[in-house]
Motif scaffolding. Sequence first.
Motif, mmCIF file in Angstrom:
data_model
loop_
_atom_site.group_PDB
_atom_site.id
_atom_site.type_symbol
_atom_site.label_atom_id
_atom_site.label_comp_id
_atom_site.label_asym_id
_atom_site.label_seq_id
_atom_site.Cartn_x
_atom_site.Cartn_y
_atom_site.Cartn_z
ATOM 1 N N ARG A 1 -4.776 1.775 -2.246
ATOM 2 C CA ARG A 1 -5.000 2.089 -0.843
ATOM 3 C C ARG A 1 -3.829 2.874 -0.263
ATOM 4 N NH1 ARG A 1 -7.784 -2.238 3.035
ATOM 5 N NH2 ARG A 1 -8.488 -0.825 4.639
ATOM 6 N N ILE B 1 -0.141 7.913 8.393
ATOM 7 C CA ILE B 1 0.268 7.874 9.791
ATOM 8 C C ILE B 1 0.424 9.314 10.258
ATOM 9 C CG2 ILE B 1 1.963 6.966 11.406
ATOM 10 C CD1 ILE B 1 2.747 5.011 9.076
ATOM 11 N N ALA C 1 2.175 4.666 1.637
ATOM 12 C CA ALA C 1 2.301 5.110 3.023
ATOM 13 C C ALA C 1 2.702 6.569 3.064
ATOM 14 C CB ALA C 1 3.324 4.263 3.766
ATOM 15 N N TYR D 1 -2.450 8.845 15.113
ATOM 16 C CA TYR D 1 -3.385 7.836 14.648
ATOM 17 C C TYR D 1 -2.992 7.418 13.243
ATOM 18 C CZ TYR D 1 -7.758 5.293 14.869
ATOM 19 O OH TYR D 1 -8.684 4.292 14.947
ATOM 20 N N THR D 2 -3.398 6.227 12.862
ATOM 21 C CA THR D 2 -3.142 5.744 11.513
ATOM 22 C C THR D 2 -4.461 5.499 10.809
ATOM 23 O OG1 THR D 2 -1.073 4.731 12.201
ATOM 24 C CG2 THR D 2 -2.065 3.921 10.158
ATOM 25 N N PHE D 3 -4.637 6.123 9.676
ATOM 26 C CA PHE D 3 -5.872 5.999 8.917
ATOM 27 C C PHE D 3 -5.631 5.093 7.725
ATOM 28 C CE2 PHE D 3 -5.650 10.068 10.969
ATOM 29 C CZ PHE D 3 -6.895 10.199 11.570
ATOM 30 N N ALA D 4 -6.546 4.166 7.521
ATOM 31 C CA ALA D 4 -6.359 3.263 6.388
ATOM 32 C C ALA D 4 -7.687 2.884 5.760
ATOM 33 C CB ALA D 4 -5.609 2.020 6.836
ATOM 34 N N ASP D 5 -8.698 3.716 5.933
ATOM 35 C CA ASP D 5 -9.995 3.384 5.354
ATOM 36 C C ASP D 5 -9.888 3.346 3.840
ATOM 37 O OD1 ASP D 5 -10.862 3.527 7.923
ATOM 38 O OD2 ASP D 5 -11.536 5.608 7.743
ATOM 39 N N PRO D 6 -10.545 2.371 3.232
ATOM 40 C CA PRO D 6 -10.525 2.279 1.772
ATOM 41 C C PRO D 6 -11.002 3.583 1.124
ATOM 42 C CG PRO D 6 -11.527 0.331 2.728
ATOM 43 C CD PRO D 6 -11.306 1.282 3.853
ATOM 44 N N VAL E 1 -2.167 4.299 3.424
ATOM 45 C CA VAL E 1 -2.142 4.335 4.879
ATOM 46 C C VAL E 1 -1.497 5.650 5.296
ATOM 47 C CG1 VAL E 1 -1.141 3.313 6.937
ATOM 48 C CG2 VAL E 1 -2.034 1.834 5.136
ATOM 49 N N VAL F 1 0.845 -1.192 0.000
ATOM 50 C CA VAL F 1 0.000 0.000 0.000
ATOM 51 C C VAL F 1 0.883 1.245 0.000
ATOM 52 C CG1 VAL F 1 -1.803 -1.184 1.311
ATOM 53 C CG2 VAL F 1 -0.066 0.141 2.517
#
Lengths: 316, 316
Positions: free
Chosen positions: A95, A99, A22, A82-87, A97, A20
């Motif tokens: 996708r 951070i 980053a 926080y880490t966001f990884a929503d599709p 991610v 993915v």
Amino acid sequence: MQNCTFGQIGHDGRVTVERVGAELVAVVTAVAAGRPVVLTADEGRHLPFGPLRTEHHSMQAGLHAWVEHQTGHRLGYVEQLYTFADPARATTGGRVVSISYLGLTNAVGDRPGKAWRDWYSFFPWEDQRHDRPGEGLVREAIEPRLGAWVGQGDGTAEREARRLRADVCFGLGERAWSPELVLQRYELLYEAGLIPESPMASADLVVPGEAMAGDHRRILSTGLARLRAKIQYHPVVFELMPESFTLGQLQATVEALAGQALHKQNFRRLVTQQELVEPTGETHGETGGRPARMYRFRRAVLDERQVAGTKLPRTR
Amino acid sequence: MQNCTFGQIGHDGRVTVERVGAELVAVVTAVAAGRPVVLTADEGRHLPFGPLRTEHHSMQAGLHAWVEHQTGHRLGYVEQLYTFADPARATTGGRVVSISYLGLTNAVGDRPGKAWRDWYSFFPWEDQRHDRPGEGLVREAIEPRLGAWVGQGDGTAEREARRLRADVCFGLGERAWSPELVLQRYELLYEAGLIPESPMASADLVVPGEAMAGDHRRILSTGLARLRAKIQYHPVVFELMPESFTLGQLQATVEALAGQALHKQNFRRLVTQQELVEPTGETHGETGGRPARMYRFRRAVLDERQVAGTKLPRTR
DNA sequence: TCAAAAGTGTTATCCTTACACCCATGT
DNA sequence: ACATGGGTGTAAGGATAACACTTTTGA
């Protein structure tokens, strides 16, 4: 087990790890002349962000280096947010991610410069330092519009739930305002369609406050929430202060972050009794009144106490 | 925005988002018969982990689904812990970003089963429920070995710093033991070479406690630390309890997490006065003494209070 | 002299801690 | 009877909140 999110547990078949994109996102804040500011990019539309690179030992180190290069000042404190990884965040490239980090620094110059923007231009309702009880943006603009949203709930139970949520978030009715509920308030306004990012927003009901691109205003709100919470049990305010300062300046900084006025005498006692600071021996004129003693942060407390920090004496 | 990306720091000017491997790691805990347990894989060598998949709306949803499939029980609570992306974690496939989560569930069956392992088999020193002051693993095994490490410091200043750090982390001298310093204690033992994962470890000095592969024991320790901290200001214990329970069972659960014995009467008052629970009307025999009233969690508090939770009355 | 901000002191109240004691059940 | 865990009351101590008041400067 193949169709579980996690794939095979326990066997070292890491073969199927999806690749993915980053990226890092930074909430870097400072306080200049009693104004809390945040570093932005693109005329305030974005938080600073960019691809994760391999050249640094850790993400923290990368963030330090980058901010120091950008601002010319040391980042005193860095913490992962926080880490966001929503599709939903996926771009054309697939996708992503994200951070996010919170960083604190002192000394921005005396006023918000080009890239530094006042927190409260994004969240005007979070600044209650100058509001008298029963007045201000919340009472005048937000409460009535939330009232309408409450009324639109389906059935009594839903309306009751909405009322409770609005009351808790914004300290309505007999409830107290809680500074650290920044994110909850943002999310409520979002769901109620009162901010422009929301798909339910209608232009004439939107509440004051600058929007940002994508979910950056949401990330910013998690940053403020974290900082407001942290300040109560860990001495991080001092990362925003110059080497030496007066207790009045310290109080003004805490008030800027908390968005609340604090009780002067009790604030001073709290700070001094906890031995968070020590006098430098110098005094500072230009206060408009009696010259104030200067203090410096007793860095030793960071080693002595892993817990315990700057409690906020209640408002007023 | 273009010139504010993290990517510009290096001198090679690439702007492409690097593609990395992404995996999830879970710290799923429960309490069964007074024993805090964590879900493991591979005979306790790993925490459950696996590749991030696209099929779920969010990582949280994926974790929920996966754990429910594995254990047959609902995950009552999920929270993001930390994201690790150090280049040191890179495998042959390139850099890996690991996103770790904390999950809570009730009901595992009556005793730790195959995949469920007692927390304290990994961190024996964290369980002080049955220690009397001045006794126990910390005093007998850890304090003397840390003493040696302190003595090996270069110069008086370094030795003083080491002593302070050891005292704060493990509550030595006049200092109090702080349950939530789990991670700091693990890191100190690591640096002092007292656990097998450490490169400085020497077999004969290693402290009791099972190791895990890679940095999974470190991740587990962040999970425990977070949970111990969280329990003090947010009512999450109840996610580990059955529908109805006695106050004694509730106290045993909190004690299992905190690793500390609590003062009975004060614990009960705290819980009841805060109106966290309400009586179901039933009673429970099989206590070995007088039958106890059963209570249930008052779920409404989750809406009423976004802040405030279960404070721990001090030990004894 | 007055405004403005620094700085000191004292009291009322609440929350935490600690201790002493009674209650209901099984053996 | 007594051991065991459940359950109640209350007093001492410490921290917070609130209030009143003095000190030192500049305009």
